[in-house]
Scaffold this motif. Structure first.
Motif: not given
Length: 92
Positions: A12-18, A25-32, A39-42, A46-51
């Motif tokens: 319901a809040e995807l646009a706001d989370l993005i 600059g936040e990191r969002v963890v979606v839970t079930r 996780a939603l990250v910038s 993601l580039e740093r994680l890939d590196a």
């Protein structure tokens, strides 16, 4: 610290989370059921994680490639003058 949100609320809040990720600059963890799902990250994160996943040799090659692509600064041209701009690659 990451902001956690249940998947049902995240839908319901995807646009706001993005916006929180991109502009805040936040990191969002979606839970079930209270467990991390995704996780939603910038894109920069993601580039740093890939590196981190690349072998060290590939990281060096990638860094050298980026350095090679850089154009000389206009200040260098002024500093070294016309001779530096027109000097050929052949030094014989």
């Amino acid at each position: 610290m990451a902001y956690e949100i249940p998947v049902t609320q995240a839908r319901a809040e995807l646009a706001d989370l993005i916006n929180r990720v991109v502009y805040g600059g936040e990191r969002v963890v979606v839970t079930r059921h209270g467990k991390p799902l995704v996780a939603l990250v910038s894109a920069a994160d993601l580039e740093r994680l890939d590196a981190l996943d690349q072998p060290e040799e590939e990281q060096v090659i990638s860094s050298v490639s980026r350095v090679h692509e850089a154009a000389p600064a206009s200040g260098e041209r002024r500093r070294f003058g016309i001779a530096a701009e027109h000097r050929g690659h052949d030094r014989s």
